[in-house]
Design a protein around this motif. Structure first.
Motif, PDB file in Angstrom:
ATOM      1  N   TYR A 155      20.043 -10.116   4.360  1.00 45.97           N
ATOM      2  CA  TYR A 155      20.669  -9.417   3.249  1.00 45.97           C
ATOM      3  C   TYR A 155      20.489  -7.914   3.421  1.00 45.97           C
ATOM      4  CZ  TYR A 155      20.499 -14.014   1.083  1.00 45.97           C
ATOM      5  OH  TYR A 155      20.652 -15.357   0.831  1.00 45.97           O
ATOM      6  N   LEU A 156      21.463  -7.182   2.943  1.00 49.31           N
ATOM      7  CA  LEU A 156      21.406  -5.725   2.954  1.00 49.31           C
ATOM      8  C   LEU A 156      21.448  -5.251   1.512  1.00 49.31           C
ATOM      9  CD1 LEU A 156      21.551  -2.979   4.460  1.00 49.31           C
ATOM     10  CD2 LEU A 156      24.033  -3.205   4.360  1.00 49.31           C
TER      11      LEU A 156
ATOM     12  N   LEU B 242      28.800  -2.207   8.486  1.00 52.18           N
ATOM     13  CA  LEU B 242      28.596  -3.657   8.369  1.00 52.18           C
ATOM     14  C   LEU B 242      28.808  -4.151   6.942  1.00 52.18           C
ATOM     15  CD1 LEU B 242      25.442  -4.169  10.598  1.00 52.18           C
ATOM     16  CD2 LEU B 242      27.721  -5.083  11.030  1.00 52.18           C
ATOM     17  N   SER B 243      28.610  -3.291   5.957  1.00 52.54           N
ATOM     18  CA  SER B 243      28.710  -3.708   4.561  1.00 52.54           C
ATOM     19  C   SER B 243      30.124  -3.641   4.012  1.00 52.54           C
ATOM     20  CB  SER B 243      27.789  -2.851   3.690  1.00 52.54           C
ATOM     21  OG  SER B 243      28.248  -1.511   3.649  1.00 52.54           O
TER      22      SER B 243
ATOM     23  N   LEU C 250      25.004   0.526   9.233  1.00 53.03           N
ATOM     24  CA  LEU C 250      24.779  -0.344   8.078  1.00 53.03           C
ATOM     25  C   LEU C 250      25.911  -0.221   7.064  1.00 53.03           C
ATOM     26  CD1 LEU C 250      20.939   0.035   7.577  1.00 53.03           C
ATOM     27  CD2 LEU C 250      22.178  -1.894   8.570  1.00 53.03           C
TER      28      LEU C 250
ATOM     29  N   SER D 192      26.731 -10.230  13.910  1.00 53.41           N
ATOM     30  CA  SER D 192      27.259  -8.859  13.887  1.00 53.41           C
ATOM     31  C   SER D 192      26.138  -7.835  13.816  1.00 53.41           C
ATOM     32  CB  SER D 192      28.191  -8.666  12.692  1.00 53.41           C
ATOM     33  OG  SER D 192      29.311  -9.483  12.794  1.00 53.41           O
ATOM     34  N   LEU D 193      25.142  -8.102  12.976  1.00 54.90           N
ATOM     35  CA  LEU D 193      24.008  -7.181  12.834  1.00 54.90           C
ATOM     36  C   LEU D 193      23.246  -7.050  14.145  1.00 54.90           C
ATOM     37  CD1 LEU D 193      22.148  -5.449  10.960  1.00 54.90           C
ATOM     38  CD2 LEU D 193      20.840  -7.548  10.601  1.00 54.90           C
TER      39      LEU D 193
ATOM     40  N   ILE E  18      16.795  -4.063   4.463  1.00 54.49           N
ATOM     41  CA  ILE E  18      17.279  -5.286   5.098  1.00 54.49           C
ATOM     42  C   ILE E  18      16.220  -6.358   4.862  1.00 54.49           C
ATOM     43  CG2 ILE E  18      18.003  -6.366   7.245  1.00 54.49           C
ATOM     44  CD1 ILE E  18      18.638  -3.560   8.296  1.00 54.49           C
TER      45      ILE E  18
ATOM     46  N   ILE F 139      32.347  -6.808   2.124  1.00 59.06           N
ATOM     47  CA  ILE F 139      31.459  -7.910   1.757  1.00 59.06           C
ATOM     48  C   ILE F 139      31.185  -7.833   0.255  1.00 59.06           C
ATOM     49  CG2 ILE F 139      29.205  -8.949   2.126  1.00 59.06           C
ATOM     50  CD1 ILE F 139      29.163  -7.760   4.895  1.00 59.06           C
TER      51      ILE F 139
ATOM     52  N   LEU G 139      24.655 -10.385   5.040  1.00 61.17           N
ATOM     53  CA  LEU G 139      25.183  -9.907   6.317  1.00 61.17           C
ATOM     54  C   LEU G 139      25.358 -11.049   7.309  1.00 61.17           C
ATOM     55  CD1 LEU G 139      23.133  -6.651   7.006  1.00 61.17           C
ATOM     56  CD2 LEU G 139      25.481  -6.846   6.174  1.00 61.17           C
ATOM     57  N   ASN G 140      26.278 -10.864   8.229  1.00 61.01           N
ATOM     58  CA  ASN G 140      26.449 -11.771   9.349  1.00 61.01           C
ATOM     59  C   ASN G 140      25.391 -11.404  10.393  1.00 61.01           C
ATOM     60  OD1 ASN G 140      27.245 -12.950  11.798  1.00 61.01           O
ATOM     61  ND2 ASN G 140      29.392 -12.892  11.214  1.00 61.01           N
TER      62      ASN G 140
END
Length: 91
Positions: free
Chosen positions: A75-76, A41-42, A38, A9-10, A66, A45, A5-6
């Motif tokens: 990481y997610l 956001l994913s 979530l 952004s998170l 997370i 990616i 993840l960025n």
């Protein structure tokens, strides 16, 4: 599935400045909203490998986890396995 993840952004999505504040922000939100954010956001990616020995801290939220590693990457992990609770028929 594990995604990188960025962080910016998170953090901006949940209105926090660091990983430690993320837990409090998530606990103060409705679970459906957290899962929506979530999932959003994913999108787009690619799946990535994560060596779980490098995890410094983690949060578990339903089907999501997370992870913060020692290099400050986030990481997610999405558990997309569906459990089958139905039994087969006897006839």
């Amino acid at each position: 599935m594990i995604l990188l993840l960025n962080k910016i952004s998170l953090y901006s999505t949940f209105g926090v400045d660091d990983f430690d504040s993320l837990d409090g922000a998530i606990n103060n939100m409705a679970p459906s909203m957290v899962e929506y954010y979530l999932s959003d956001l994913s999108n787009g990616i690619e799946n990535i490998y994560l060596n779980k020995r490098n995890i410094q801290n983690s949060l578990n939220i339903g089907d999501f986890a997370i992870y913060l590693d020692y290099e400050d990457e986030i990481y997610l992990e999405i558990n997309d396995e569906k459990e089958d609770f139905e039994t087969s028929s006897l006839w």
